[in-house]
Design an enzyme around this catalytic site. Structure first.
Site, PDB file in Angstrom:
ATOM      1  N   LYS A  13       0.840  -1.212   0.000  1.00  0.00           N
ATOM      2  CA  LYS A  13       0.000   0.000   0.000  1.00  0.00           C
ATOM      3  C   LYS A  13       0.874   1.261   0.000  1.00  0.00           C
ATOM      4  CE  LYS A  13      -2.034  -1.167   3.883  1.00  0.00           C
ATOM      5  NZ  LYS A  13      -1.303  -2.426   4.144  1.00  0.00           N
ATOM      6  N   ARG A  88      -9.748   1.154   8.690  1.00  0.00           N
ATOM      7  CA  ARG A  88      -9.255  -0.180   8.990  1.00  0.00           C
ATOM      8  C   ARG A  88     -10.257  -0.992   9.789  1.00  0.00           C
ATOM      9  NH1 ARG A  88      -3.594   0.336   8.711  1.00  0.00           N
ATOM     10  NH2 ARG A  88      -2.402  -1.440   9.456  1.00  0.00           N
ATOM     11  N   ARG A 127      11.779  -5.573   4.646  1.00  0.00           N
ATOM     12  CA  ARG A 127      11.589  -4.116   4.537  1.00  0.00           C
ATOM     13  C   ARG A 127      12.564  -3.340   5.428  1.00  0.00           C
ATOM     14  NH1 ARG A 127       5.809  -1.962   5.307  1.00  0.00           N
ATOM     15  NH2 ARG A 127       5.969  -3.184   7.215  1.00  0.00           N
ATOM     16  N   ARG A 160      11.218  -1.699  11.026  1.00  0.00           N
ATOM     17  CA  ARG A 160      10.115  -1.314  11.906  1.00  0.00           C
ATOM     18  C   ARG A 160       9.980  -2.288  13.069  1.00  0.00           C
ATOM     19  NH1 ARG A 160       5.006   0.044   8.121  1.00  0.00           N
ATOM     20  NH2 ARG A 160       3.971  -1.186   9.730  1.00  0.00           N
ATOM     21  N   ARG A 171      -0.560  -9.132  13.168  1.00  0.00           N
ATOM     22  CA  ARG A 171      -1.136  -8.067  12.325  1.00  0.00           C
ATOM     23  C   ARG A 171      -2.026  -8.668  11.235  1.00  0.00           C
ATOM     24  NH1 ARG A 171       4.235  -5.288  10.774  1.00  0.00           N
ATOM     25  NH2 ARG A 171       3.016  -4.322   9.115  1.00  0.00           N
TER      26      ARG A 171
HETATM   27  P1  AP5 Z   1       4.850  -1.594   1.784  1.00  0.00           P
HETATM   28  O1  AP5 Z   1       4.549  -0.741   0.602  1.00  0.00           O
HETATM   29  O2  AP5 Z   1       5.565  -0.993   2.939  1.00  0.00           O
HETATM   30  O3  AP5 Z   1       3.513  -2.342   2.275  1.00  0.00           O
HETATM   31  P2  AP5 Z   1       2.288  -1.813   3.130  1.00  0.00           P
HETATM   32  O4  AP5 Z   1       1.070  -2.446   2.561  1.00  0.00           O
HETATM   33  O5  AP5 Z   1       2.321  -0.315   3.231  1.00  0.00           O
HETATM   34  O6  AP5 Z   1       2.629  -2.496   4.516  1.00  0.00           O
HETATM   35  P3  AP5 Z   1       2.537  -1.964   6.012  1.00  0.00           P
HETATM   36  O7  AP5 Z   1       3.292  -2.933   6.849  1.00  0.00           O
HETATM   37  O8  AP5 Z   1       2.940  -0.503   6.074  1.00  0.00           O
HETATM   38  O9  AP5 Z   1       1.025  -2.093   6.284  1.00  0.00           O
HETATM   39  P4  AP5 Z   1       0.317  -2.118   7.625  1.00  0.00           P
HETATM   40  O10 AP5 Z   1      -1.077  -1.942   7.176  1.00  0.00           O
HETATM   41  O11 AP5 Z   1       0.587  -3.280   8.472  1.00  0.00           O
HETATM   42  O12 AP5 Z   1       1.028  -0.916   8.448  1.00  0.00           O
HETATM   43  P5  AP5 Z   1       0.595   0.581   8.775  1.00  0.00           P
HETATM   44  O13 AP5 Z   1       1.800   1.411   8.754  1.00  0.00           O
HETATM   45  O14 AP5 Z   1      -0.578   1.002   7.981  1.00  0.00           O
HETATM   46  O15 AP5 Z   1       5.686  -2.853   1.236  1.00  0.00           O
HETATM   47  C1  AP5 Z   1       6.234  -3.811   2.128  1.00  0.00           C
HETATM   48  C2  AP5 Z   1       7.629  -4.235   1.622  1.00  0.00           C
HETATM   49  O16 AP5 Z   1       7.489  -4.892   0.359  1.00  0.00           O
HETATM   50  C3  AP5 Z   1       8.608  -3.064   1.368  1.00  0.00           C
HETATM   51  O17 AP5 Z   1       9.913  -3.494   1.695  1.00  0.00           O
HETATM   52  C4  AP5 Z   1       8.499  -2.816  -0.134  1.00  0.00           C
HETATM   53  O18 AP5 Z   1       9.705  -2.293  -0.639  1.00  0.00           O
HETATM   54  C5  AP5 Z   1       8.211  -4.227  -0.665  1.00  0.00           C
HETATM   55  N1  AP5 Z   1       7.348  -4.233  -1.857  1.00  0.00           N
HETATM   56  C6  AP5 Z   1       6.250  -3.460  -2.089  1.00  0.00           C
HETATM   57  N2  AP5 Z   1       5.689  -3.774  -3.290  1.00  0.00           N
HETATM   58  C7  AP5 Z   1       6.454  -4.775  -3.804  1.00  0.00           C
HETATM   59  C8  AP5 Z   1       6.381  -5.537  -5.020  1.00  0.00           C
HETATM   60  N3  AP5 Z   1       5.429  -5.327  -5.936  1.00  0.00           N
HETATM   61  N4  AP5 Z   1       7.315  -6.497  -5.219  1.00  0.00           N
HETATM   62  C9  AP5 Z   1       8.299  -6.713  -4.300  1.00  0.00           C
HETATM   63  N5  AP5 Z   1       8.421  -6.009  -3.142  1.00  0.00           N
HETATM   64  C10 AP5 Z   1       7.497  -5.058  -2.895  1.00  0.00           C
HETATM   65  O19 AP5 Z   1       0.085   0.439  10.297  1.00  0.00           O
HETATM   66  C11 AP5 Z   1       0.976   0.165  11.339  1.00  0.00           C
HETATM   67  C12 AP5 Z   1       0.243   0.157  12.679  1.00  0.00           C
HETATM   68  O20 AP5 Z   1      -0.326   1.460  12.929  1.00  0.00           O
HETATM   69  C13 AP5 Z   1      -0.947  -0.817  12.792  1.00  0.00           C
HETATM   70  O21 AP5 Z   1      -0.542  -2.115  13.136  1.00  0.00           O
HETATM   71  C14 AP5 Z   1      -1.769  -0.133  13.900  1.00  0.00           C
HETATM   72  O22 AP5 Z   1      -1.192  -0.367  15.167  1.00  0.00           O
HETATM   73  C15 AP5 Z   1      -1.599   1.337  13.580  1.00  0.00           C
HETATM   74  N6  AP5 Z   1      -2.628   1.851  12.655  1.00  0.00           N
HETATM   75  C16 AP5 Z   1      -2.412   2.347  11.400  1.00  0.00           C
HETATM   76  N7  AP5 Z   1      -3.564   2.743  10.838  1.00  0.00           N
HETATM   77  C17 AP5 Z   1      -4.539   2.485  11.739  1.00  0.00           C
HETATM   78  C18 AP5 Z   1      -5.955   2.646  11.725  1.00  0.00           C
HETATM   79  N8  AP5 Z   1      -6.595   3.165  10.657  1.00  0.00           N
HETATM   80  N9  AP5 Z   1      -6.642   2.264  12.822  1.00  0.00           N
HETATM   81  C19 AP5 Z   1      -6.018   1.751  13.909  1.00  0.00           C
HETATM   82  N10 AP5 Z   1      -4.689   1.564  13.996  1.00  0.00           N
HETATM   83  C20 AP5 Z   1      -3.944   1.928  12.910  1.00  0.00           C
HETATM   84 MG    MG Z   2       2.579   1.047   4.815  1.00  0.00          MG
END
Ligand code: AP5
Ligand code: MG
Length: 218
Positions: A13, A88, A127, A160, A171
């Site tokens: 994402k 979410r 990552r 992270r 997660r």
């Molecule tokens: P990346 O692009 O970083 O993936 P992502 O989907 O953004 O993954 P996240 O881990 O950031 O998602 P998440 O939803 O768990 O975390 P968030 O920060 O939102 O890609 C991942 C890796 O793959 C990278 O190394 C990239 O280079 C590689 N990659 C990407 N595309 C590729 C491809 N096509 N081929 C090969 N490699 C590729 O949330 C974190 C925490 O915040 C949550 O756990 C929660 O505690 C809190 N939080 C956030 N939002 C909320 C909410 N709305 N409500 C409540 N709590 C929340």
């Molecule tokens: Mg992300």
């Protein structure tokens, strides 16, 4: 262009959000990035949510909705935005709908990036993120030229805290229980596109742009 990015942790994402943001010239509003910035800066919010993020649990709906509402009030988001990681949960989706209705706007499209669990574990465990400019790398799939150093700004790359294997599994469970039902929610609203997240980031971006159907230049 007002778009939501859905999909499990590590699906890409953030990667796609940043690419689409520069293509469409609208900000990527990522709840996880905003929360991690608050933790880094040790604000009151950051102190409140640090342990929740480290465990991979969800921060309370009201807290996140307030954070997003404040961010969407900033001038750069007036003409459009890409929401990454928000909403979410069903209550968050309903609160977002109410917020947008008050502003007389609506979401154009919800894009769900779909990737199998085995690929998620590979992507997340590799990552690394720049402490300074937040550029993302993957030590397995897209390594930086010099290990541990950002190619863009020379900043230090870090892993992270919530990217350990046990936390990733938790997660995924949290995603399946709370966030996956949003696929049905946006499908019923007639604005969901499920995107195959396999292949290179550029492959996935092409599919995203095609699903956005004229909202961004092809
Ligand atoms: P990346 O692009 O970083 O993936 P992502 O989907 O953004 O993954 P996240 O881990 O950031 O998602 P998440 O939803 O768990 O975390 P968030 O920060 O939102 O890609 C991942 C890796 O793959 C990278 O190394 C990239 O280079 C590689 N990659 C990407 N595309 C590729 C491809 N096509 N081929 C090969 N490699 C590729 O949330 C974190 C925490 O915040 C949550 O756990 C929660 O505690 C809190 N939080 C956030 N939002 C909320 C909410 N709305 N409500 C409540 N709590 C929340
Ligand atoms: Mg992300």
């Amino acid at each position: 262009m007002r778009v939501i990015l859905l999909g499990p942790p590590g699906a890409g994402k953030g990667t796609q959000g940043r690419m689409l943001s520069s293509l469409a010239q609208v900000p990527e509003v990522a709840s996880g990035d905003l929360l991690r910035a608050a933790v880094r800066e040790k604000t009151a919010l950051g102190r409140e949510v640090a342990d929740i993020l480290a465990r991979g649990d969800l921060v309370g709906d009201d807290t996140v909705v307030k954070l997003i509402e404040d961010r969407l009030n900033e001038p750069d988001a007036v003409g459009g935005f890409i929401l990454d990681g928000f909403p979410r949960s069903l209550p968050q989706a309903e609160l977002l709908d109410a917020m947008l209705t008050r502003r007389g706007i609506r979401i154009d499209r919800a894009l769900a990036v779909m990737v199998p669990d085995a690929e998620i574990v590979k992507r997340i465990s590799g990552r690394r993120t720049c402490r300074n400019c937040q550029t993302m790398y993957n030590v397995v799939l897209d390594p930086p030229r010099q290990a541990g150093v950002c190619e863009k700004c020379g900043g230090e790359l870090y892993q992270r805290e919530d990217d350990s294997e046990e936390t990733v599994q938790h997660r995924l469970d949290v995603y399946n229980a709370n966030t996956k039902p949003l696929l049905e929610y946006y499908s019923r609203a007639g604005i969901l596109s499920q995107i195959d997240g396999m292949g290179t980031p550029a492959d996935v971006e092409k599919r995203m742009v095609a699903a956005l159907d004229g909202l961004v230049p092809k």
